[in-house]
Motif scaffolding. Structure first.
Motif, PDB file in Angstrom:
ATOM      1  N   GLY A 127       0.810  -1.210   0.000  1.00 24.99           N
ATOM      2  CA  GLY A 127       0.000   0.000   0.000  1.00 24.99           C
ATOM      3  C   GLY A 127       0.842   1.258   0.000  1.00 24.99           C
ATOM      4  O   GLY A 127       0.573   2.197  -0.757  1.00 24.99           O
ATOM      5  N   ALA A 128       1.877   1.264   0.823  1.00 26.25           N
ATOM      6  CA  ALA A 128       2.766   2.427   0.879  1.00 26.25           C
ATOM      7  C   ALA A 128       3.481   2.606  -0.441  1.00 26.25           C
ATOM      8  O   ALA A 128       3.660   3.733  -0.918  1.00 26.25           O
ATOM      9  CB  ALA A 128       3.770   2.253   2.015  1.00 26.25           C
ATOM     10  N   LYS A 163       2.393   1.634  -3.431  1.00 31.50           N
ATOM     11  CA  LYS A 163       1.441   2.102  -4.442  1.00 31.50           C
ATOM     12  C   LYS A 163       1.175   3.593  -4.270  1.00 31.50           C
ATOM     13  O   LYS A 163       1.042   4.333  -5.250  1.00 31.50           O
ATOM     14  CB  LYS A 163       0.136   1.314  -4.355  1.00 31.50           C
ATOM     15  CG  LYS A 163       0.243  -0.065  -4.958  1.00 31.50           C
ATOM     16  CD  LYS A 163      -1.105  -0.756  -4.949  1.00 31.50           C
ATOM     17  CE  LYS A 163      -1.025  -2.094  -5.680  1.00 31.50           C
ATOM     18  NZ  LYS A 163      -2.325  -2.802  -5.673  1.00 31.50           N
ATOM     19  N   MET A 164       1.073   4.002  -3.032  1.00 32.71           N
ATOM     20  CA  MET A 164       0.860   5.422  -2.759  1.00 32.71           C
ATOM     21  C   MET A 164       2.037   6.243  -3.276  1.00 32.71           C
ATOM     22  O   MET A 164       1.862   7.301  -3.880  1.00 32.71           O
ATOM     23  CB  MET A 164       0.709   5.632  -1.249  1.00 32.71           C
ATOM     24  CG  MET A 164       0.309   7.035  -0.851  1.00 32.71           C
ATOM     25  SD  MET A 164      -1.285   7.489  -1.515  1.00 32.71           S
ATOM     26  CE  MET A 164      -2.346   6.514  -0.464  1.00 32.71           C
ATOM     27  N   HIS A 165       3.222   5.728  -3.051  1.00 34.77           N
ATOM     28  CA  HIS A 165       4.415   6.440  -3.522  1.00 34.77           C
ATOM     29  C   HIS A 165       4.467   6.487  -5.044  1.00 34.77           C
ATOM     30  O   HIS A 165       4.821   7.512  -5.630  1.00 34.77           O
ATOM     31  CB  HIS A 165       5.673   5.768  -2.981  1.00 34.77           C
ATOM     32  CG  HIS A 165       6.918   6.220  -3.676  1.00 34.77           C
ATOM     33  ND1 HIS A 165       7.501   7.452  -3.439  1.00 34.77           N
ATOM     34  CD2 HIS A 165       7.668   5.628  -4.649  1.00 34.77           C
ATOM     35  CE1 HIS A 165       8.565   7.581  -4.208  1.00 34.77           C
ATOM     36  NE2 HIS A 165       8.688   6.492  -4.954  1.00 34.77           N
ATOM     37  N   ARG A 186       2.246   6.775  -7.088  1.00 29.70           N
ATOM     38  CA  ARG A 186       1.370   7.832  -7.614  1.00 29.70           C
ATOM     39  C   ARG A 186       2.125   9.150  -7.770  1.00 29.70           C
ATOM     40  O   ARG A 186       1.767   9.973  -8.597  1.00 29.70           O
ATOM     41  CB  ARG A 186       0.178   8.031  -6.679  1.00 29.70           C
ATOM     42  CG  ARG A 186      -0.759   6.858  -6.657  1.00 29.70           C
ATOM     43  CD  ARG A 186      -1.859   7.117  -5.643  1.00 29.70           C
ATOM     44  NE  ARG A 186      -2.810   8.100  -6.120  1.00 29.70           N
ATOM     45  CZ  ARG A 186      -3.980   7.809  -6.657  1.00 29.70           C
ATOM     46  NH1 ARG A 186      -4.343   6.563  -6.775  1.00 29.70           N
ATOM     47  NH2 ARG A 186      -4.780   8.754  -7.074  1.00 29.70           N
ATOM     48  N   THR A 187       3.164   9.340  -6.946  1.00 32.36           N
ATOM     49  CA  THR A 187       3.930  10.577  -7.064  1.00 32.36           C
ATOM     50  C   THR A 187       4.734  10.598  -8.364  1.00 32.36           C
ATOM     51  O   THR A 187       5.215  11.644  -8.773  1.00 32.36           O
ATOM     52  CB  THR A 187       4.889  10.775  -5.872  1.00 32.36           C
ATOM     53  OG1 THR A 187       5.918   9.783  -5.924  1.00 32.36           O
ATOM     54  CG2 THR A 187       4.148  10.679  -4.557  1.00 32.36           C
ATOM     55  N   SER A 246      -0.539  13.817  -7.628  1.00 27.88           N
ATOM     56  CA  SER A 246      -0.456  12.425  -7.207  1.00 27.88           C
ATOM     57  C   SER A 246      -1.733  11.943  -6.536  1.00 27.88           C
ATOM     58  O   SER A 246      -2.048  10.767  -6.586  1.00 27.88           O
ATOM     59  CB  SER A 246       0.729  12.233  -6.259  1.00 27.88           C
ATOM     60  OG  SER A 246       0.580  13.055  -5.123  1.00 27.88           O
ATOM     61  N   ARG A 247      -2.461  12.836  -5.913  1.00 25.98           N
ATOM     62  CA  ARG A 247      -3.656  12.407  -5.179  1.00 25.98           C
ATOM     63  C   ARG A 247      -4.821  13.347  -5.452  1.00 25.98           C
ATOM     64  O   ARG A 247      -4.639  14.546  -5.677  1.00 25.98           O
ATOM     65  CB  ARG A 247      -3.378  12.378  -3.679  1.00 25.98           C
ATOM     66  CG  ARG A 247      -2.208  11.492  -3.356  1.00 25.98           C
ATOM     67  CD  ARG A 247      -2.043  11.380  -1.893  1.00 25.98           C
ATOM     68  NE  ARG A 247      -0.664  11.148  -1.535  1.00 25.98           N
ATOM     69  CZ  ARG A 247      -0.234  11.059  -0.291  1.00 25.98           C
ATOM     70  NH1 ARG A 247      -1.074  11.177   0.693  1.00 25.98           N
ATOM     71  NH2 ARG A 247       1.031  10.849  -0.029  1.00 25.98           N
TER      72      ARG A 247
END
Length: 308
Positions: free
Chosen positions: A187-188, A190-192, A194-195, A210-211
DNA sequence: CTGGGGACGGGGCCC
DNA sequence: AGGGCCCCGTCCCCA
């Protein structure tokens, strides 16, 4: 500060070898790719039973690889897409297969005299170093995962298993395919990611974020919406962080203090700016900075926030 | 040089 | 798992 931390992380990871990079690239394929791989593993299992005795089963099946990891339409270098990294994975896959074929010439594996590594391990991969093929490997007709002991008839099957399915392997590390950063959870990661991919685009100016909530904040710069209001002076802000910074202006107590001159500031950025000058003045009077000075700077810039 | 606003980035937590 | 949100933070610009 986070910048310092990032630099440290980058410095550490810069020591990773290229082989490791190319191998770890595959840790980050998208969920769709995972699904594709799932299908392939099922086929691989089928392949295990059908091709155990065939020479073709000893190296990655190129037809399958092309299907699972399609080549991009353009050549490197350029901005990479998921498919590009699939292709990188494909290339590294071929490289390792080539290395394996050098050290372990293709031979029928059901022959009792053939020694075959029970587990394939990419060069210099710390996560798998304990399972490097050795000349003294025991006789084993299948490629076995050192994480969960599951075995495969082909290197490709084992590799894909390690990439996408073996929890023991996956849990070890999640590395970004665009940079060197690693995370403990998918999860972390995937979140990264996005950046890098910046999937949220502003319909008005096209700027990407990114978000979604970052885009939301940006859109406010177009609409003029300011939903965050100061309870004291009723001034409105588009960004909550900016309201928080504004609230400091109403406070007599300033959180950040210079430990050299005891001057206080409402924001760390102001303190940092001040420290540049404060330290400069110190160094002009004291030609050789001491370790204590360095520590003081660190303290000023990162941990000088006063407890209120 | 300082103070403050505006815009934005990214990790972590919660639902 | 993904989205929303919070929090902390940076950078830039201007007065």
């Amino acid at each position: 500060m986070s910048t310092t931390t990032d630099n440290l992380i980058e410095d550490e990871t810069m020591t990773e070898s290229d082989n490791r990079k190319s191998f770890l690239i595959s840790n980050l394929l998208s969920g769709e790719s995972l699904l594709d791989a799932e299908e392939d593993e099922e086929e691989e299992e089928e392949n295990n039973s059908m091709n155990d005795d065939s020479i073709e089963g000893k190296l990655p099946d190129e037809t399958k690889l092309h299907r699972a990891f399609p080549k991009p339409s353009m050549t490197f270098p350029r901005l990479m897409s998921t498919n590009d990294f699939s292709y990188l994975y494909y290339l590294s896959y071929q490289y390792f297969a080539m290395q394996m074929s050098k050290t372990n010439p293709i031979q029928p594996t059901n022959h009792p005299s053939i020694k075959k590594p029970c587990s394939f391990t990419p060069p210099t991969s710390s996560s798998c170093s304990s399972s490097s093929p050795s000349p003294n490997s025991t006789i084993n007709s299948r490629y076995q995962c050192d994480g969960c002991s599951k075995s495969y008839s082909t290197f490709g099957g084992l590799s894909k298993h390690k990439q996408f399915h073996c929890i023991a392997q996956i849990k070890k590390q999640f590395q970004c395919k665009f940079c060197e950063k690693t995370y403990n959870s998918l999860g972390a990661l995937k979140m990264h990611i996005r950046t890098h991919t910046l999937p949220c685009k502003c319909k008005i100016c096209g700027k990407a974020f990114s978000r979604p909530w970052l885009l939301q904040g940006h859109v406010r710069t177009h609409t003029g919406e300011k939903p965050f209001q100061c309870e004291i002076c009723c001034r409105a802000f588009a960004d909550r962080s900016n309201l928080r910074a504004h609230m400091q202006t109403h406070s007599d107590i300033k959180k950040y203090r210079c430990t050299k001159c005891s001057k206080t500031f409402s924001r760390m950025s102001l303190l940092n700016k001040h420290m540049e000058n404060c330290l400069q003045q110190t160094t002009t009077s004291v030609p050789v900075p001491t370790i204590a000075d360095t520590n003081t700077l660190d303290e000023c810039s990162s941990t000088a926030a006063l407890s209120i």
